[in-house]
Enzyme design. Structure first.
Site, PDB file in Angstrom:
ATOM      1  N   GLY A   1       0.820  -1.208   0.000  1.00 52.96           N
ATOM      2  CA  GLY A   1       0.000   0.000   0.000  1.00 52.96           C
ATOM      3  C   GLY A   1       0.854   1.259   0.000  1.00 52.96           C
TER       4      GLY A   1
ATOM      5  N   ARG B   1      -5.529   3.539  18.634  1.00 54.83           N
ATOM      6  CA  ARG B   1      -5.221   4.881  19.150  1.00 54.83           C
ATOM      7  C   ARG B   1      -5.921   5.197  20.465  1.00 54.83           C
ATOM      8  NH1 ARG B   1      -5.598   8.066  13.413  1.00 54.83           N
ATOM      9  NH2 ARG B   1      -3.695   7.194  12.499  1.00 54.83           N
TER      10      ARG B   1
ATOM     11  N   CYS C   1      -2.837  11.824  10.572  1.00 52.39           N
ATOM     12  CA  CYS C   1      -1.914  12.664   9.807  1.00 52.39           C
ATOM     13  C   CYS C   1      -2.289  14.141   9.842  1.00 52.39           C
ATOM     14  CB  CYS C   1      -1.823  12.182   8.358  1.00 52.39           C
ATOM     15  SG  CYS C   1      -3.422  12.026   7.517  1.00 52.39           S
TER      16      CYS C   1
ATOM     17  N   HIS D   1      -0.811  18.351   4.087  1.00 49.94           N
ATOM     18  CA  HIS D   1      -2.052  18.797   4.718  1.00 49.94           C
ATOM     19  C   HIS D   1      -1.846  20.201   5.288  1.00 49.94           C
ATOM     20  CE1 HIS D   1      -3.684  14.965   4.021  1.00 49.94           C
ATOM     21  NE2 HIS D   1      -3.729  14.463   5.238  1.00 49.94           N
TER      22      HIS D   1
ATOM     23  N   ASN E   1       1.857  14.847   4.907  1.00 47.03           N
ATOM     24  CA  ASN E   1       0.972  13.854   5.505  1.00 47.03           C
ATOM     25  C   ASN E   1       1.457  12.423   5.411  1.00 47.03           C
ATOM     26  OD1 ASN E   1       0.165  14.632   2.685  1.00 47.03           O
ATOM     27  ND2 ASN E   1      -1.071  12.784   2.880  1.00 47.03           N
TER      28      ASN E   1
END
Length: 361
Positions: A14, A118, A158, A251, A336
């Site tokens: 990925g 998280r 991110c 970003h 990001n």
């Protein structure tokens, strides 16, 4: 380091997995020895598995081309050959939780780019310059998992990297309220313009789950360790909007902030430009020398010009000025997929290594 630690990449085909691979090329401490992905990629060389899917602007490192991709689900086949793994798997949240714990229970530390853990109370979610003290909960996590060496550590979303470090440097002034709008690159969705032509000349005013993450994750970073768990901070109040824009990487955040003790503009800029964290003190390989940089120019920071500041590991800030509703407003920018994803993960692993949480098996 006399001998490099052996690294595995979970979800290696990925976009974030590819970014891990490019960042780890010639790393002084770490060497990629194992790549793992979905069963459909398993059994092929990495070069074959990623053919037509390579999204980086730099070539695939020669050292990984011939590695045979393993099935990421075959934990017992992957774990013995590595000292730790980076996780960038594309699965459901429950599947990610299960597979990352499975790796940890083989005494293999997991540094995860995923969001699944998280909010697991004893899993540290870390920006190394901001909250390295949260790594202390690893001892309690190991007790829960029944491990002596294995654990999970994660990096945050991110988008928050574009404004949370800038706010963190100002916490002494008592941050009361934050209003932030993020303008997020398409690589945050794992896409390029080739994959996503609909994004050319387009803006999408919704990114699933991003606003909740952007409002809550800074509070966990600013939380405290209590009884072997991380308890999130109760303030400041943060409200956000997250918008997808036609930018490849980087970003941007437009931020408004109110303080309990309003600082001067000069005080704020000095705090930003002089901010240092533990990675800078330890001179970790991936740490930016100057973490936050303030631009005086009215038209900076810009994604095309500034996203690669400090090799993509720094945070750029500009346009600080007083506001008629809030105390101040400013613009922030971070890369990001480097600072916000794989690079942030590599820096966490470096800090964990420097503090002996990650060692050779």
């Amino acid at each position: 380091m006399e001998k490099k630690l052996r690294v595995g990449i979970l979800g290696a085909t990925g976009m974030v997995g590819q970014r891990f691979i490019t960042l780890l090329e010639n790393h002084p401490w770490f060497e990629v020895v194992t790549v793992a992905a979905s069963p459909r990629s398993a059994g092929r060389t990495y070069e074959e598995a990623a053919k037509g899917r390579w999204k980086m602007t730099t070539p695939m490192p020669e050292a990984v081309k011939g590695l045979i991709v393993k099935d990421v689900n075959d934990v017992d086949a992957v774990a013995p050959d590595v000292d730790f793994v980076f996780s960038a798997v594309d699965m459901s949240k429950e599947e990610i939780k299960a597979i990352e714990e499975a790796y940890a229970k083989t005494e293999t530390p997991v540094v995860s780019n995923n969001s699944a853990h998280r909010w697991t109370p004893d899993v540290p979610m870390v920006v190394p310059e901001l909250n390295p003290e949260h790594l202390a909960v690893i001892a309690d996590q190991r007790k829960r998992l029944g491990t002596t060496r294995g654990f999970i550590a994660v990096k945050p979303n991110c988008s928050i990297q574009s404004y949370t470090p800038a706010l963190h440097a100002l916490r002494d002034f008592g941050i009361k309220t934050v209003v932030a709008t993020t303008y997020q690159a398409i690589s945050g969705a794992g896409k390029t313009f080739k994959d996503w032509p609909e994004m050319v000349d387009n803006v999408i005013p919704y990114i699933g789950g991003e606003e909740e993450k952007s409002e809550q994750e800074p509070l966990r970073i600013w939380g405290r360790v209590e009884n072997g768990q991380i308890v999130k901070a109760e303030s400041p109040v943060i409200t956000t909007q997250c918008i997808r824009v036609p930018v490849s990487d980087g970003h941007t955040a437009a931020v408004f902030v109110d303080f309990e003790k309003k600082p001067s503009k000069e005080e704020i800029i000095e705090r930003w430009n002089s901010f240092r964290g533990l990675p800078q003190e330890l001179k970790l390989p991936s740490a930016p020398k100057q973490f936050i940089r303030y631009f005086e120019e009215d038209n900076r920071p810009q994604t095309a010009l500034d996203r690669n500041y400090e090799n993509g590991m720094g945070v750029c800030v500009g346009r600080l000025r007083e506001d008629i509703v809030y105390d101040y407003k400013f613009v922030g920018l971070s890369h990001n997929t480097i600072r916000g994803a794989a690079g942030g993960g590599v820096l966490i692993a470096e800090l964990l290594t420097a503090q002996n949480y990650i060692t050779a098996k």
